[in-house]
Scaffold this motif. Sequence first.
Motif, short mmCIF file in Angstrom:
data_model
loop_
_atom_site.label_atom_id
_atom_site.label_comp_id
_atom_site.label_asym_id
_atom_site.label_seq_id
_atom_site.Cartn_x
_atom_site.Cartn_y
_atom_site.Cartn_z
N MET A 1 0.94 -1.57 0.26
CA MET A 1 -0.39 -0.44 0.16
C MET A 1 1.12 1.65 0.08
N ARG A 2 0.58 2.44 -0.81
CA ARG A 2 0.85 3.79 -1.12
C ARG A 2 -0.08 4.17 -0.06
N ILE A 3 0.16 5.61 0.70
CA ILE A 3 -0.15 6.78 1.65
C ILE A 3 0.22 7.95 0.72
N CYS A 4 -0.52 8.50 0.24
CA CYS A 4 0.21 9.84 0.31
C CYS A 4 -0.29 10.74 1.32
N LEU A 5 0.50 11.46 2.66
CA LEU A 5 0.01 12.03 3.21
C LEU A 5 0.64 13.59 2.76
N VAL A 6 -0.63 14.04 2.91
CA VAL A 6 -0.57 15.91 2.72
C VAL A 6 -0.50 17.21 4.32
N SER A 7 0.55 17.44 3.65
CA SER A 7 -0.05 18.54 5.35
C SER A 7 0.78 19.99 4.50
N HIS A 8 0.13 21.31 5.50
CA HIS A 8 1.05 22.35 5.17
C HIS A 8 2.44 22.87 5.63
N SER A 9 2.49 22.13 6.52
CA SER A 9 4.18 21.43 7.28
C SER A 9 4.17 20.23 7.54
N PHE A 10 6.03 20.30 7.87
CA PHE A 10 5.74 18.80 8.32
C PHE A 10 7.31 18.95 9.38
N PHE A 11 7.84 17.62 10.18
CA PHE A 11 9.08 17.85 10.26
C PHE A 11 9.75 17.83 8.99
N PRO A 12 11.49 19.26 9.46
CA PRO A 12 11.69 19.87 11.21
C PRO A 12 10.90 21.06 11.16
N ALA A 13 9.46 21.06 10.83
CA ALA A 13 9.19 22.20 10.54
C ALA A 13 8.02 22.26 12.32
N ILE A 14 9.53 22.23 13.44
CA ILE A 14 8.66 22.71 14.48
C ILE A 14 8.33 23.53 15.44
N PHE A 15 7.76 25.11 14.13
CA PHE A 15 7.04 25.94 15.06
C PHE A 15 5.86 26.05 15.00
N TYR A 16 5.56 25.05 14.67
CA TYR A 16 3.23 24.67 14.90
C TYR A 16 3.52 24.00 15.66
N GLY A 17 4.36 23.22 15.89
CA GLY A 17 4.37 22.56 17.87
C GLY A 17 4.11 20.89 17.81
N GLY A 18 2.94 20.19 18.48
CA GLY A 18 2.80 19.55 18.37
C GLY A 18 2.24 18.77 17.52
N PRO A 19 1.77 19.61 16.51
CA PRO A 19 0.97 19.03 15.32
C PRO A 19 2.31 17.84 14.75
N ILE A 20 3.30 18.47 14.54
CA ILE A 20 3.68 18.06 13.27
C ILE A 20 4.98 17.46 14.19
N PHE A 21 5.13 16.85 15.17
CA PHE A 21 5.82 16.06 16.11
C PHE A 21 5.03 14.46 15.75
N ASN A 63 10.83 3.14 4.59
CA ASN A 63 9.93 3.62 3.34
C ASN A 63 9.10 4.75 3.53
N LEU A 64 9.45 5.49 4.19
CA LEU A 64 8.90 7.09 4.63
C LEU A 64 10.07 8.11 4.01
N PHE A 65 9.51 8.49 2.71
CA PHE A 65 9.18 10.07 1.70
C PHE A 65 8.39 11.27 1.69
N VAL A 66 9.34 12.16 2.24
CA VAL A 66 8.80 13.91 2.47
C VAL A 66 9.94 13.88 0.74
N LYS A 67 8.18 15.45 0.41
CA LYS A 67 8.27 16.10 -0.72
C LYS A 67 8.38 17.33 -0.41
N TYR A 68 9.56 17.92 -0.01
CA TYR A 68 8.92 19.03 0.38
C TYR A 68 8.79 20.12 -1.05
N TYR A 69 7.38 21.05 -0.94
CA TYR A 69 7.55 21.91 -1.92
C TYR A 69 7.52 23.07 -2.07
N ASN A 70 8.65 24.03 -2.30
CA ASN A 70 8.89 25.21 -2.23
C ASN A 70 7.42 26.06 -2.40
#
Length: 386
Positions: A1-21, A63-70
């Motif tokens: 199975m392949r999951i596409c996880l969509v989030s406006h920010s992702f680790f290490p964007a720790i400014f946003y706190g708990g949800p990032i972790f 099995n974990l890949f992240v694409k940070y769109y500019n």
Amino acid sequence: MRICLVSHSFFPAIFYGGPIFATWGLSKKIANNNVNVYVSTTNANGNVKLDILTNKYIQKDENLFVKYYNEQIIHKFSFSFLLGIWTDIKKSDLIYIQYLFHYTVFLALISSLIQNKKIIICPRGSFSSFTLNNRLKYIKSFWLRFFVKPFANKISWHASSYLEVDDIRNHLPKTKIIEVNDGIDFESFQNAKKIDKCDLVKKFAKIRFDKVSEVIFSMGRLHKIKRFDILIEAFFLYKQGNKKAKLLIAGGDDGAKKELSKQIKKLKLEDSVFLIGMVNFKEKKELLSNCSVFCLASECESFGIVIAEALACGTPVIVSDKTPWKLVKNKKIGIFAENKIRSFFQSLKQIETLKILPSNCRNYVRDFLDWEIVSETFIKSFLIKK
């Protein structure tokens, strides 16, 4: 199975706190269960951009890949996200979207619906009355009415607490909602270095005091939703009988720092209340493990992962009744306080008399909120065909 996880920010964007972790921890655990997780996110981290490779997948773990769109306009738009998200979703079996009111959600949801993909949305407080009635409320109402509600039954809704279950159900009464709490890596919060209270304050407030009786700690982005003003006022009253007590508040500025600084000056608490800025994981662990009590006076929390982190360190908590943590009273690991100045003041006086055992705090998190347990629940709830 392949999951596409969509989030406006992702680790290490720790400014946003708990949800990032929380999202980072869950992603790693899902990937460790032989599921391919591909994250589509942006390089936003507060008002700055992450110093990271953009527009290409980076392997973060097995099995974990992240694409940070500019983002061309931070928080507002990414041209590369617009062009790339359709393909990211097309290659995936399941789309897991975080939040609700963001352009990344709009693009991901529309693309997923057109391609008839299985969709999960974790709104993370987006249905709370505070969120819906503050800032762009008419646009939010339009988005819900015309782009969410007509397709709500095609979506599985992931609520991170019982409060979020209620919030979602208030707007989407006939939809499928499953509650799965956020989790933490319990072991990573164990065996912290013990630091004397005076040394703790010296390290983070940059001032040496001869004696510090209590260190009260709070943490979160400096935003009005966190209601640090209530905690500061309550501490002002508490300090009348506890002259040597100190209050440390950690977090990056999200619009409230100026007013909080004015409040501290007005109450003449410059030598007792300190806004110490953002802290890294090691520093957070030191603070949570060595403070006298952790307080959270938020007006709204979909979960409040920092509460779990404090308890994992063996530290009792005082939490607002606007958070989903009413169990702290019955579990005898803290106080569930009315989110008012007088109530927090009384709770600060009461907490020491309760003689809360650090072992009770730790055991609750270990038994119910460790990622091993939470991720298993998530996988059984959303990923295993029934």
